[in-house]
Scaffold this motif. Structure first.
Motif, PDB file in Angstrom:
ATOM      1  N   ILE A 142       0.809  -1.221   0.000  1.00  0.00           N
ATOM      2  CA  ILE A 142       0.000   0.000   0.000  1.00  0.00           C
ATOM      3  C   ILE A 142       0.844   1.274   0.000  1.00  0.00           C
ATOM      4  O   ILE A 142       0.323   2.347  -0.317  1.00  0.00           O
ATOM      5  CB  ILE A 142      -0.995   0.035   1.185  1.00  0.00           C
ATOM      6  N   ARG A 143       2.120   1.182   0.335  1.00  0.00           N
ATOM      7  CA  ARG A 143       2.966   2.383   0.312  1.00  0.00           C
ATOM      8  C   ARG A 143       3.134   2.858  -1.125  1.00  0.00           C
ATOM      9  O   ARG A 143       3.577   2.121  -1.994  1.00  0.00           O
ATOM     10  CB  ARG A 143       4.322   2.089   0.940  1.00  0.00           C
ATOM     11  N   GLY A 144       2.745   4.080  -1.376  1.00  0.00           N
ATOM     12  CA  GLY A 144       2.817   4.641  -2.712  1.00  0.00           C
ATOM     13  C   GLY A 144       1.532   4.512  -3.491  1.00  0.00           C
ATOM     14  O   GLY A 144       1.408   5.065  -4.588  1.00  0.00           O
ATOM     15  N   ALA A 145       0.557   3.776  -2.932  1.00  0.00           N
ATOM     16  CA  ALA A 145      -0.725   3.600  -3.621  1.00  0.00           C
ATOM     17  C   ALA A 145      -1.749   4.601  -3.086  1.00  0.00           C
ATOM     18  O   ALA A 145      -1.649   5.084  -1.957  1.00  0.00           O
ATOM     19  CB  ALA A 145      -1.246   2.178  -3.413  1.00  0.00           C
ATOM     20  N   LEU A 146      -2.741   4.896  -3.897  1.00  0.00           N
ATOM     21  CA  LEU A 146      -3.861   5.699  -3.425  1.00  0.00           C
ATOM     22  C   LEU A 146      -4.611   4.929  -2.351  1.00  0.00           C
ATOM     23  O   LEU A 146      -4.664   3.699  -2.381  1.00  0.00           O
ATOM     24  CB  LEU A 146      -4.822   6.012  -4.573  1.00  0.00           C
ATOM     25  N   PRO A 147      -5.234   5.625  -1.389  1.00  0.00           N
ATOM     26  CA  PRO A 147      -6.069   4.919  -0.413  1.00  0.00           C
ATOM     27  C   PRO A 147      -7.192   4.169  -1.120  1.00  0.00           C
ATOM     28  O   PRO A 147      -7.716   4.622  -2.141  1.00  0.00           O
ATOM     29  CB  PRO A 147      -6.617   6.049   0.468  1.00  0.00           C
ATOM     30  N   LEU A 148      -7.553   3.033  -0.572  1.00  0.00           N
ATOM     31  CA  LEU A 148      -8.600   2.228  -1.193  1.00  0.00           C
ATOM     32  C   LEU A 148      -9.896   3.015  -1.355  1.00  0.00           C
ATOM     33  O   LEU A 148     -10.578   2.900  -2.390  1.00  0.00           O
ATOM     34  CB  LEU A 148      -8.852   0.960  -0.376  1.00  0.00           C
ATOM     35  N   ALA A 149     -10.255   3.812  -0.365  1.00  0.00           N
ATOM     36  CA  ALA A 149     -11.498   4.587  -0.449  1.00  0.00           C
ATOM     37  C   ALA A 149     -11.502   5.504  -1.667  1.00  0.00           C
ATOM     38  O   ALA A 149     -12.534   5.681  -2.326  1.00  0.00           O
ATOM     39  CB  ALA A 149     -11.699   5.393   0.832  1.00  0.00           C
ATOM     40  N   GLU A 150     -10.342   6.080  -1.992  1.00  0.00           N
ATOM     41  CA  GLU A 150     -10.239   6.960  -3.150  1.00  0.00           C
ATOM     42  C   GLU A 150     -10.335   6.160  -4.449  1.00  0.00           C
ATOM     43  O   GLU A 150     -10.952   6.604  -5.419  1.00  0.00           O
ATOM     44  CB  GLU A 150      -8.922   7.740  -3.096  1.00  0.00           C
ATOM     45  N   VAL A 151      -9.747   4.976  -4.461  1.00  0.00           N
ATOM     46  CA  VAL A 151      -9.822   4.112  -5.638  1.00  0.00           C
ATOM     47  C   VAL A 151     -11.272   3.713  -5.887  1.00  0.00           C
ATOM     48  O   VAL A 151     -11.755   3.727  -7.033  1.00  0.00           O
ATOM     49  CB  VAL A 151      -8.928   2.869  -5.459  1.00  0.00           C
ATOM     50  N   ILE A 152     -11.992   3.365  -4.829  1.00  0.00           N
ATOM     51  CA  ILE A 152     -13.403   2.992  -4.966  1.00  0.00           C
ATOM     52  C   ILE A 152     -14.224   4.168  -5.476  1.00  0.00           C
ATOM     53  O   ILE A 152     -15.080   4.011  -6.356  1.00  0.00           O
ATOM     54  CB  ILE A 152     -13.946   2.478  -3.614  1.00  0.00           C
ATOM     55  N   ARG A 153     -13.929   5.349  -4.959  1.00  0.00           N
ATOM     56  CA  ARG A 153     -14.678   6.546  -5.397  1.00  0.00           C
ATOM     57  C   ARG A 153     -14.491   6.772  -6.898  1.00  0.00           C
ATOM     58  O   ARG A 153     -15.467   7.012  -7.627  1.00  0.00           O
ATOM     59  CB  ARG A 153     -14.201   7.771  -4.619  1.00  0.00           C
ATOM     60  N   ILE A 154     -13.264   6.680  -7.355  1.00  0.00           N
ATOM     61  CA  ILE A 154     -12.980   6.922  -8.767  1.00  0.00           C
ATOM     62  C   ILE A 154     -13.576   5.807  -9.626  1.00  0.00           C
ATOM     63  O   ILE A 154     -14.127   6.058 -10.708  1.00  0.00           O
ATOM     64  CB  ILE A 154     -11.460   7.050  -8.981  1.00  0.00           C
ATOM     65  N   GLY A 155     -13.473   4.572  -9.151  1.00  0.00           N
ATOM     66  CA  GLY A 155     -14.057   3.475  -9.897  1.00  0.00           C
ATOM     67  C   GLY A 155     -15.552   3.658 -10.074  1.00  0.00           C
ATOM     68  O   GLY A 155     -16.090   3.460 -11.178  1.00  0.00           O
ATOM     69  N   ARG A 156     -16.219   4.049  -9.021  1.00  0.00           N
ATOM     70  CA  ARG A 156     -17.676   4.286  -9.099  1.00  0.00           C
ATOM     71  C   ARG A 156     -18.002   5.431 -10.054  1.00  0.00           C
ATOM     72  O   ARG A 156     -18.963   5.361 -10.824  1.00  0.00           O
ATOM     73  CB  ARG A 156     -18.201   4.616  -7.703  1.00  0.00           C
ATOM     74  N   LEU A 157     -17.198   6.483  -9.986  1.00  0.00           N
ATOM     75  CA  LEU A 157     -17.429   7.649 -10.837  1.00  0.00           C
ATOM     76  C   LEU A 157     -17.392   7.274 -12.315  1.00  0.00           C
ATOM     77  O   LEU A 157     -18.161   7.813 -13.119  1.00  0.00           O
ATOM     78  CB  LEU A 157     -16.375   8.717 -10.527  1.00  0.00           C
ATOM     79  N   GLY A 160     -17.772  -0.070  -0.557  1.00  0.00           N
ATOM     80  CA  GLY A 160     -18.077   0.107  -1.970  1.00  0.00           C
ATOM     81  C   GLY A 160     -17.283  -0.746  -2.924  1.00  0.00           C
ATOM     82  O   GLY A 160     -17.470  -0.643  -4.144  1.00  0.00           O
ATOM     83  N   ALA A 161     -16.385  -1.601  -2.409  1.00  0.00           N
ATOM     84  CA  ALA A 161     -15.658  -2.514  -3.301  1.00  0.00           C
ATOM     85  C   ALA A 161     -16.654  -3.453  -3.968  1.00  0.00           C
ATOM     86  O   ALA A 161     -17.628  -3.896  -3.358  1.00  0.00           O
ATOM     87  CB  ALA A 161     -14.613  -3.308  -2.524  1.00  0.00           C
TER      88      ALA A 161
END
Length: 371
Positions: free
Chosen positions: A162-177, A203-204
C-alpha cells in the motif's frame, strides 16, 4: 510422531509453525469440525452447481454480503473475478480467453502493487495498465489510465503493497465515478473479522479472501464476496462446466463444505479473547527470550497488516544472523519455523497465530538449546 502417521511413512518432517499462514507450509491447521464437514461432503454425490449456490447463499448471509462463492484458493479468486469483469455473462466472451483482442481487456494496477500474485490474472491474456511510480500515485494518474478498454481496477490491500498507492477509499470513489469495478485482494486480511463485510460496505465490488489462512479452512479454498450480479458472473467462470477459463480452478464438494464450516466457526469465536491470547503469547516470547539475551519488541499490526500483535527480534550486531537462527530452529527437534523480517533487515519474528499453548514451552526450550 507415530510411525504409522502418513508423514512418518513418507519421511516428511513436520514442524511447529511460529511464522505465519504461509501457503508453502500448508496455510493453517484445520480444526476437527472442518475436517468432519469435509468428510460428510465426501460421502455423497450431489450436483456441484446446486451445492455452489446453496453454500454461496449461506456464506453471503453469514458475512453480510449480497453474494458469495467458494473458489479453489485466493489466486484462483483473482483470476475468476477479473474474467467475470471482462466476459460478463456473454458465452462467446467466456470462451475467448486468453485471446482477448477487441474486448475490454485492460486491468488497472498500481505499479507499487505489482507482485507474483498478479500472474494469476496475467494468464487470462489481459494487459496491465500500471499507475503511479516511485514518488507515489495521484488521482490524475488513476483517472488518466481509465479508458474504453478498462475492465476493472485491481487493488492489493496488504501492508507490503500500500505504500505509494492511493487509499482504497479513493480508488473505490474513482471506480464508481467511471463505472469501473474495483476488485480487492484481501487474501490475508483477517482479523479483524468485520473485514469480511467492511470492504464491500465501503463500496468494493468484489473482495477475495483466502480460506486456508486465519479462517483455518481447506488450504485449497478461497472466497469471493461482493455484488450479486458480478458474483453471478464469477460463478459462470468457475462452475464444473468444461468450457470456461475457470475449469482448472473448479472446487470440490469437500472444499466447499469445509470452507462453510470454517466461516461458521470463525464468526462464532470470541475475537477479543483471541486477541488477548495473542498478546499474552507475544509477551511470553519477549520476556523469555530476553532472559536468553535476545532483543525483542511487540510489533503491531500483524505481518501483512492484520489486527493482532507479534514479537520481533533484532539480530543486528549479534553473533548469529536471523537467517542462521531460523535454520537452526528448523533443523532441531522439535523443528520450529520462525519468520524473517519482510524488509530484509537482520530480524526474525515469532507469530502467535498458529502456535498452540502446549507448543510455547517447546519453542522456548529450543531457543535455550541454541546456547
Amino acid at each position: 510422531m507415530d510411525q504409522n502417521h502418513i508423514y512418518s511413512r513418507l519421511g516428511v518432517h513436520p514442524f511447529i509453525n511460529a511464522a505465519d499462514s504461509y501457503t508453502t507450509i500448508g496455510g493453517s491447521r484445520m480444526p476437527p469440525e472442518i475436517i468432519e464437514a469435509m468428510r460428510q461432503a465426501a460421502e455423497h454425490f450431489v450436483e456441484l452447481d446446486d451445492l455452489h449456490d446453496r453454500i454461496g447463499e449461506r456464506i453471503a448471509a453469514l458475512t453480510r454480503n449480497e453474494a458469495a462463492m467458494v473458489t479453489s484458493g485466493a489466486a484462483a479468486g483473482l483470476a475468476i473475478a477479473v474474467a467475470a469483469c471482462i466476459a460478463g455473462d456473454d458465452p462467446v466472451k467466456r470462451r475467448a480467453f486468453p485471446r482477448l483482442n477487441g474486448l475490454r481487456n485492460e486491468v488497472i494496477l498500481h505499479r507499487c502493487q505489482r507482485n507474483g500474485f498478479d500472474r494469476a490474472v496475467a494468464q487470462l491474456g489481459v494487459t496491465f495498465a500500471e499507475v503511479g511510480g516511485d514518488a507515489g500515485t495521484s488521482v490524475c494518474d488513476l483517472e488518466e489510465a481509465i479508458g474504453p478498454r478498462t475492465a476493472c481496477i485491481l487493488y492489493f490491500d496488504t501492508s507490503a503493497f500500500i505504500r505509494g498507492a492511493l487509499p482504497l477509499a479513493e480508488v473505490i470513489r474513482i471506480g464508481r465515478l467511471h463505472g469501473i469495478p474495483v476488485i480487492v485482494d484481501a487474501a490475508a486480511q483477517l482479523p479483524p473479522v468485520d473485514n469480511l463485510w467492511n470492504y464491500t460496505q465501503q463500496g468494493a465490488d468484489l473482495v477475495i479472501f483466502s480460506g486456508g489462512k486465519t479462517l483455518q479452512g481447506p488450504q485449497s479454498s478461497g472466497l469471493i464476496v461482493g455484488r450479486r450480479e458480478l458474483v453471478r458472473m464469477c460463478r459462470m467462470q468457475a462452475g464444473p462446466a468444461s468450457d470456461t477459463v475457470g475449469r482448472p480452478m473448479k472446487v470440490g464438494r469437500e472444499e466447499m463444505a469445509g470452507l462453510l464450516a470454517a466461516i461458521e466457526r470463525y464468526l462464532m469465536q470470541d475475537h477479543e479473547a483471541l486477541r488477548c491470547r495473542h498478546e499474552r503469547v507475544v509477551e511470553t516470547f519477549c520476556r523469555e527470550l530476553a532472559s536468553l539475551g535476545y532483543k525483542g519488541v511487540r510489533e503491531y499490526p500483524g505481518p501483512t497488516g492484520q489486527d493482532y500483535a507479534y514479537a520481533m527480534f533484532d539480530m543486528r550486531g549479534a553473533s548469529r544472523t536471523a537467517e542462521t537462527i531460523m535454520r537452526l530452529m528448523k533443523d532441531g527437534d522439535p523443528a520450529v519455523l520462525i519468520g524473517l523480517a519482510r524488509d530484509g533487515t537482520d530480524q526474525f519474528f515469532l507469530n502467535p497465530l498458529h502456535v498452540k499453548d502446549e507448543e510455547i514451552p517447546l519453542i522456548i526450550e529450543r531457543f535455550k538449546a541454541l546456547g
